[in-house]
Write a protein that holds these residues in place. Structure first.
Motif, mmCIF file in Angstrom:
data_model
loop_
_atom_site.group_PDB
_atom_site.id
_atom_site.type_symbol
_atom_site.label_atom_id
_atom_site.label_comp_id
_atom_site.label_asym_id
_atom_site.label_seq_id
_atom_site.Cartn_x
_atom_site.Cartn_y
_atom_site.Cartn_z
ATOM 1 N N UNK A 96 0.820 -1.206 0.000
ATOM 2 C CA UNK A 96 0.000 0.000 0.000
ATOM 3 C C UNK A 96 0.857 1.260 0.000
ATOM 4 N N UNK A 97 1.971 1.225 0.691
ATOM 5 C CA UNK A 97 2.809 2.417 0.821
ATOM 6 C C UNK A 97 3.727 2.653 -0.375
ATOM 7 N N UNK A 98 4.260 1.584 -0.948
ATOM 8 C CA UNK A 98 5.360 1.759 -1.895
ATOM 9 C C UNK A 98 5.116 1.212 -3.305
ATOM 10 N N UNK A 99 4.185 0.262 -3.475
ATOM 11 C CA UNK A 99 3.957 -0.316 -4.798
ATOM 12 C C UNK A 99 2.916 0.517 -5.546
ATOM 13 N N UNK A 100 3.242 0.899 -6.773
ATOM 14 C CA UNK A 100 2.343 1.723 -7.578
ATOM 15 C C UNK A 100 1.426 0.842 -8.435
ATOM 16 N N UNK A 101 0.261 1.383 -8.755
ATOM 17 C CA UNK A 101 -0.644 0.693 -9.668
ATOM 18 C C UNK A 101 -0.013 0.623 -11.056
#
Length: 567
Positions: A544-549
């Protein structure tokens, strides 16, 4: 007109699958069928394989080595990802995963013709383990190649739907193995099956191999790789670019801890640990447990495609993260529900018959044993291992230094034994005496030796297993598309294969072993669930904090990919 200009990004479209696209998905998915077909074959026939190839040792040791050979295939997966990922990024997707399917299929087939221990001695187990290692290496390159190949053929807005079909093939592999094993056993009898009939399911894999090779030879290279090759932009050093440069290495690390680690533990908890829990902890008979798991998979399999398709609309990340979070929050009530509906007598005993283990804490080890070869010989470890295997919850009480562990069940107290330094015969005699007395007292306290089919609520057990499989489809359905979209075309095969196989081969593959060690450590049959819960929650937070869509990333434009995650 050049290849570079004709092989552009597939257009956004609402049309159905073309015959060529169906062929691409089918050809790519056969490798995953092989993976699971062999997985279930080897797992189901481990006891027979132990007798055939490790006959030079006692039965228990033979079974341990058979499982160790099985584990070897998992351990080497990431190394296969390095070898074949590099080839895939240098020479192309098509030819690399043509090589991997040949190695995988041939290894499975050769097991069926491999002479046993009685025929060629020590060469038999050595060759068996070699085949398992080769298959594990090939598998390390197979999934990344299949996912990459399908995604690079897919229309921009259907990558999730296309790649999700690869994930459904686990069910086909399972049912193929079960049907062939059951059919052969029924037709020739158990004695003949144990003698030579077990080879037939392995030999039958040559049909899958022939179909796979025939179809893959007729396939074209992926449009994205062909375009890149035509432009002269292929990587000359994929490993260096993928893992030697921080810009890409950080994406590999994020893919592992922010996606695949959580996906893997949810997958293994929902299927393999659920089966382990039913048979080992709840004492449900093997055929019933396997049938219930198979039915849950059959009902749940369409949701791989449903969630993969949904990810094309709302994104991959929300679905994967939701699967990790919901699974972590509900595992305890679901597995407690399995106990309630599958073995209510055990649930009653756990509540009404507390057990106390008193032991010197210095003699109690954390019984983590991934290879099955480590021996735990202290009186504390012996007592806890036997209680855990019998699904008995117990409280730990510190004993005097140097004291021998005792087990209190109701008003009865048993004294364990130390096996260290005992001869094989003396250790066996003490083990038999202690096991007999312990079993009698456990039974007297109301702990059932097996689940009573008449008291089992099978529809409710099936419902809970289906929910677990549903979580699997949430995290696994969109994962292939997301991994493909995270990395540039020139090093995509290498980059995505490594985190996938470390996540699934190591984080997922170690789940049953780690869970048992946690159960034995704490004395609670549910305590092993903390392993998948902690990993899934860690993945949720990091993801949730670091992985982008990624769903809107143009996988044909390497420059877009290289900046997509640096904003």
């Amino acid at each position: 007109m050049t290849i570079a200009t004709t092989l552009n990004t597939p257009p956004r479209t609402a049309r159905g699958l073309t015959p060529e696209e169906r062929k691409v998905i089918f050809a790519s998915s056969l490798g995953t069928v092989f993976e699971w077909y062999d997985f279930y074959l080897y797992g189901s026939l481990a006891a027979i394989i132990a007798k055939q190839f490790f006959a030079g040792t006692d039965p228990n040791t033979a079974f341990i080595f058979a499982l160790l050979a099985f584990a070897a295939g998992f351990i080497v997966r990431p190394f296969g990802a390095l070898v074949f990922g590099r080839l895939g990024d240098m020479i192309g997707r098509k030819y690399t995963f043509l090589i991997t399917i040949v190695i995988m299929g041939s290894s499975t087939f050769i097991v069926g013709i491999l002479p046993n221990y009685n025929s060629i001695g020590l060469a038999a187990p050595v060759l068996l383990i070699t085949l398992r290692i080769l298959q594990g290496l090939a598998l390390g390159g197979e999934y990344g190649g299949a996912a990459t190949y399908v995604a690079e053929h897919a229309p921009h807005d259907k990558r999730g739907a296309f790649t999700s079909w690869i994930q459904t093939t686990a069910t086909l592999g399972l049912f193929l193995s079960l049907l062939i094993i059951l059919g052969v056993r029924t037709s020739i009898g158990e004695e003949a099956f144990a003698d030579w009939g077990w080879r037939i399911p392995f030999l039958a894999s040559v049909i899958l191999l022939a179909i796979s090779v025939w179809i893959r030879l007729s396939m074209n290279e992926s449009p994205a790789f062909a375009k890149m090759k035509a432009e002269g932009k292929t990587s000359k050093a994929p490993l260096t670019e993928a893992f030697g440069r921080w810009k890409n290495l950080k994406l590999v690390i994020l893919a592992l801890i922010g996606l695949t680690a959580g996906q893997a533990v949810v997958w293994y908890a929902g299927q393999f640990y659920a089966l382990f829990f039913l048979t080992q902890s709840l004492k449900v008979d093997g055929p019933t447990a396997n049938i219930l798991i198979a039915l849950a998979l059959l009902i749940g399999t369409p949701f791989f495609v449903i969630f993969g398709t949904l990810s094309d609309r709302i994104g991959r990340k929300p679905i994967i993260m939701a699967g990790c979070l919901i699974a972590a929050l509900t595992y305890f009530p679901i597995f407690q529900g399995l106990t309630h509906y599958a073995n209510p007598a055990l649930e009653t005993a756990l509540q009404n018959a507390p057990v106390i283990v008193t032991a010197d804490p210095a003699t109690c080890k954390f019984q983590f044993n991934p290879t099955g070869t480590k021996k735990f010989t202290s009186s504390c470890d012996i007592a806890k291992a036997k209680l855990s295997a019998a699904s008995v919850n117990y409280e730990n009480v510190a004993g005097a230094p140097g004291s021998v562990a005792t087990v209190k069940i109701g008003d009865k107290t048993l004294t364990s034994y130390d096996a260290e330094g005992l001869s094989k015969e003396d250790a066996a005699a003490k083990d038999k005496a202690f096991s007999t007395e312990l079993s009698g007292d456990i039974k007297g306290a109301g702990y059932p030796s097996k689940a009573d089919p008449a008291q089992m609520n099978k529809p409710m057990v099936l419902l809970l297993l289906f929910i677990l499989v549903l979580y699997v489809t949430m995290v696994y359905g969109p994962i292939a598309a997301m991994l493909v979209e995270m990395f540039p075309t020139r090093i995509r095969y290498t980059s995505m294969s490594m985190p996938y196989h470390i996540g699934n081969g190591w984080f997922g593959g170690l789940l049953p072993t780690t869970a048992f060690a946690l159960v034995a450590y704490k004395g609670d049959i549910y305590y092993g669930l903390w392993y998948p819960i902690v990993i899934a929650l860690a993945t949720f937070v990091i993801g949730m904090l670091f992985v982008k869509e990624t769903k809107d990333v143009d996988i044909y434009a390497a420059e877009n990919l290289e900046t997509a995650f640096s904003k």
